[in-house]
Enzyme design. Structure first.
Site, short mmCIF file in Angstrom:
data_model
loop_
_atom_site.label_atom_id
_atom_site.label_comp_id
_atom_site.label_asym_id
_atom_site.label_seq_id
_atom_site.Cartn_x
_atom_site.Cartn_y
_atom_site.Cartn_z
N LYS A 167 7.65 -11.61 41.93
CA LYS A 167 6.65 -10.74 42.58
C LYS A 167 5.69 -10.21 41.51
CE LYS A 167 5.59 -6.77 43.42
NZ LYS A 167 4.16 -6.45 43.23
N GLU A 176 1.92 7.74 28.31
CA GLU A 176 1.31 6.42 28.11
C GLU A 176 0.01 6.36 28.92
OE1 GLU A 176 3.10 2.98 29.97
OE2 GLU A 176 2.81 1.86 28.11
N CYS A 227 1.87 -2.60 26.56
CA CYS A 227 3.01 -1.70 26.37
C CYS A 227 3.22 -1.41 24.90
CB CYS A 227 4.26 -2.35 26.95
SG CYS A 227 4.61 -3.96 26.26
N GLU A 256 11.79 -3.59 30.96
CA GLU A 256 10.83 -3.55 29.85
C GLU A 256 9.76 -2.58 30.27
OE1 GLU A 256 11.11 -5.15 27.03
OE2 GLU A 256 12.86 -6.35 27.56
P1 NDP Z 1 4.09 -0.61 37.61
O1 NDP Z 1 5.39 -0.01 37.25
O2 NDP Z 1 3.18 0.16 38.48
O3 NDP Z 1 4.31 -2.02 38.37
C1 NDP Z 1 5.00 -3.10 37.79
C2 NDP Z 1 5.40 -4.06 38.89
O4 NDP Z 1 6.36 -3.42 39.73
C3 NDP Z 1 4.24 -4.45 39.80
O5 NDP Z 1 4.45 -5.77 40.24
C4 NDP Z 1 4.39 -3.47 40.94
O6 NDP Z 1 3.76 -3.93 42.10
C5 NDP Z 1 5.90 -3.44 41.08
N1 NDP Z 1 6.44 -2.27 41.76
C6 NDP Z 1 5.91 -1.03 41.88
N2 NDP Z 1 6.74 -0.23 42.59
C7 NDP Z 1 7.83 -0.98 42.93
C8 NDP Z 1 9.03 -0.73 43.65
N3 NDP Z 1 9.30 0.46 44.18
N4 NDP Z 1 9.91 -1.74 43.81
C9 NDP Z 1 9.68 -2.95 43.26
N5 NDP Z 1 8.54 -3.26 42.57
C10 NDP Z 1 7.64 -2.29 42.39
O7 NDP Z 1 3.41 -1.03 36.26
P2 NDP Z 1 1.99 -1.64 36.05
O8 NDP Z 1 1.83 -2.88 36.85
O9 NDP Z 1 1.00 -0.53 36.22
O10 NDP Z 1 2.07 -2.10 34.53
C11 NDP Z 1 1.85 -1.23 33.49
C12 NDP Z 1 3.17 -0.76 32.91
O11 NDP Z 1 3.93 -1.86 32.46
C13 NDP Z 1 2.93 0.10 31.67
O12 NDP Z 1 3.74 1.27 31.72
C14 NDP Z 1 3.37 -0.79 30.53
O13 NDP Z 1 3.80 -0.11 29.40
C15 NDP Z 1 4.45 -1.60 31.16
N6 NDP Z 1 4.66 -2.84 30.40
C16 NDP Z 1 5.79 -2.98 29.64
C17 NDP Z 1 5.97 -4.10 28.85
C18 NDP Z 1 7.22 -4.26 28.01
O14 NDP Z 1 7.52 -5.40 27.63
N7 NDP Z 1 7.95 -3.21 27.70
C19 NDP Z 1 4.97 -5.17 28.80
C20 NDP Z 1 3.83 -4.93 29.63
C21 NDP Z 1 3.69 -3.80 30.41
P3 NDP Z 1 2.23 -3.52 42.43
O15 NDP Z 1 1.50 -3.38 41.15
O16 NDP Z 1 1.77 -4.68 43.22
O17 NDP Z 1 2.31 -2.25 43.18
#
Ligand code: NDP
Length: 498
Positions: free
Chosen positions: A179, A391, A288, A254
């Site tokens: 997803k 962040e 991130c 992550e």
């Molecule tokens: P989100 O946490 O908003 O979303 C990540 C994914 O989870 C998206 O596909 C989102 O869907 C989905 N999602 C959201 N809510 C739910 C839920 N309740 N149940 C299941 N899936 C859910 O993060 P972002 O997309 O905004 O990404 C940015 C974040 O990712 C930053 O905090 C960044 O630091 C982190 N990140 C970490 C990395 C690492 O390796 N540590 C690498 C890259 C990013 P949708 O967006 O469609 O709502």
């Protein structure tokens, strides 16, 4: 069957593209602010179909039972297929994400392909454990695929990050349902098709699309899911882990970061300056592992801050498709509002804005609706301001001046996160000490963003749970089965024998 930027984006289940039953959602080009595609959201019933397909492929297809050589051959084929489509995938990624094309062509997409090659090679070398310390017995540890993995990916590097999860899940014999973020579904939808065009059996990789709270939550809650691999924000990670925990489903998380980039006076100044800029402004600042808190040592601070500010002002902002562009638009209007909001609130929290924090003037008309922002550098006395603790996930860096080693480490570790720390110094004892004292899952010394796929990658505290990487993925994507065999016939207690 090609999903182009113009066609509706839909699920891909058991080798077939199919429209979801949920809402129609717009996909926006952040460079123009215009809608470029529509996504058909997948409902819980669609997710059920995708998980059922993955369960069937796990139970009945050859994939989990394939010999290593055959699995390697397929992974290498997938690697080649992605490489052959780099320009097309980069174009789709750029259209929904706005990251400069040169980064997508030079890094994101080649990495997406390489992830498959890496795991193909890894499984050719992986070996197991044998214990023979118990007299007369030998115990072997077998590694078996777990089942169906739910793979949830964020929007900031969709192909590069999701491909790592897909390749790892597949390499160890699992099937999966992916997803992506609903903001950036274009390139991954095409990538999943490409994997099938290259010969991946139907049902092994399935794709669902939609918002996290709808499609993502239905996936995590589905009883057919055996593993959850999540990359995204800390709060989302907490919610997903709690949901998965109710069913005792293992997770890797992550999550976010607020990484310190420590520049000691003993650093190679020019390299440290270049790297400090790259660590925060690469990928439009949306990463991130961004070095979002620069800590610079007092003797070089004045010069460093002046040079950093000057270079930040000169960053070329523009169309991500132009080869000259260094900073494209942020991925969404919300993301831009977030960065502008932190910049606006900064002075009241004791920060001094050195540069940026507005909407850039002078961009061509065709970019007028895009989500552009001037990169921000702000001076901070300590870590108290929100901009130093939270962040931001955009081109926003704070700079603090430190006085001596203990002050540097104290400031660096004064955070709820712990993903990466950067250390710049040519003084070996300082480097040695810092690598031990810093509380983060990764420490990069005199380098920036050098991801070693063989080594574990992940964070302390709010930056995550578990690790990704060669062996870390083997641990996560396999069940360990211990088989104990005696070396001669054993005699048991003779219950009921009189
Ligand atoms: P989100 O946490 O908003 O979303 C990540 C994914 O989870 C998206 O596909 C989102 O869907 C989905 N999602 C959201 N809510 C739910 C839920 N309740 N149940 C299941 N899936 C859910 O993060 P972002 O997309 O905004 O990404 C940015 C974040 O990712 C930053 O905090 C960044 O630091 C982190 N990140 C970490 C990395 C690492 O390796 N540590 C690498 C890259 C990013 P949708 O967006 O469609 O709502």
């Amino acid at each position: 069957m090609n999903q182009s930027a113009a066609a509706p984006i839909q699920a891909f289940i058991e080798g077939t593209s199919r429209p979801g039953a949920g809402a129609e959602l717009p996909v926006i080009d952040p460079t123009s602010g215009r809608q470029i595609a529509t996504l058909r959201e997948d409902s819980a019933a669609d997710v059920d179909r995708a998980v059922a397909a993955a369960c069937r492929a796990f139970a009945r297809s050859d994939w989990p039972r394939l010999g290593i050589a055959a699995r390697q051959e397929m992974l290498l084929r997938l690697h080649d297929a992605i490489l052959a489509h780099v320009p097309e995938l980069a174009e789709l990624e750029c259209a929904a994400l706005g990251v400069p094309m040169r980064d997508l062509l030079g890094m994101h997409l080649p990495r997406a392909a390489y992830n498959f090659r890496f795991f193909a090679e890894f499984i050719g070398q992986a070996c197991g454990d044998v214990y023979d310390q118990t007299d007369g017995y030998r115990s072997l540890v077998l590694r078996e695929p777990v089942g169906v993995a739910a793979l949830i990916a964020p929007w900031n590097a969709p192909c590069a990050l999701a491909s790592m999860k897909i390749a790892a899940a597949l390499a160890f014999g699992n099937t999966c349902v992916l997803k992506p973020s609903e903001q950036t579904p274009l390139a991954l939808a095409r990538l999943v098709e490409i994997l099938h065009e290259a010969g991946l059996p139907p049902g092994v990789v399935n794709l669902v699309n939609g918002r996290g709270a709808v499609t993502g939550a239905a996936l995590v809650d589905h009883p057919g899911v055996d593993l959850v691999s999540f990359t995204g924000g800390t709060e989302t990670g907490r919610a997903i882990m709690a949901a998965a925990g109710r069913r005792l489903v293992p997770c890797t998380m992550e999550l976010g970061g607020k990484s310190a980039n420590i520049v000691f006076a003993s650093a190679d100044y020019d390299r440290a300056l270049d790297a400090a800029l790259a660590a925060i402004f690469a990928n439009n600042g949306q990463q991130c592992l961004a070095g979002s808190r620069i800590l610079v040592e007092k003797p070089i601070a004045e010069r460093f801050i002046a040079d950093f500010t000057d270079r930040t002002r000169r960053i070329r902002i523009g169309d991500p498709r132009d080869t000259e562009t260094e900073l494209g638009p942020l991925a969404s209007a919300a993301q831009r509002a977030r960065v502008l909001g932190y910049a606006k609130g900064a002075p009241a929290e004791g920060l001094t804005l050195l540069t940026g924090g507005g909407v850039p003037a002078g961009l061509p008309d065709r970019l007028a609706g895009g989500f552009f922002v001037e990169p921000v550098a702000a001076l901070a006395p300590d870590n108290t301001a929100r901009a130093c603790r939270e962040e931001i996930f955009g081109p926003f860096v704070t700079i603090q001046v430190f006085d001596g080693y203990d002050d540097a480490i104290g400031r660096a570790n004064d955070t709820d996160f712990g993903l990466v720390s950067y250390v710049w110094s040519d003084h070996l004892p300082t480097v040695e000490r810092a690598t031990r004292d810093l509380r983060s899952g990764v420490v990069w010394v005199n380098t920036t963003m050098t991801r070693e796929l063989r080594a574990p990658f992940g964070g302390y505290r709010n930056s995550g749970v578990g690790r990704e990487g060669g062996e870390a993925c083997q641990q996560f994507y396999t069940e360990a089965k211990t088989v104990t065999i005696p070396s001669r016939p054993t005699t048991s207690r003779r219950f009921g024998a009189g």
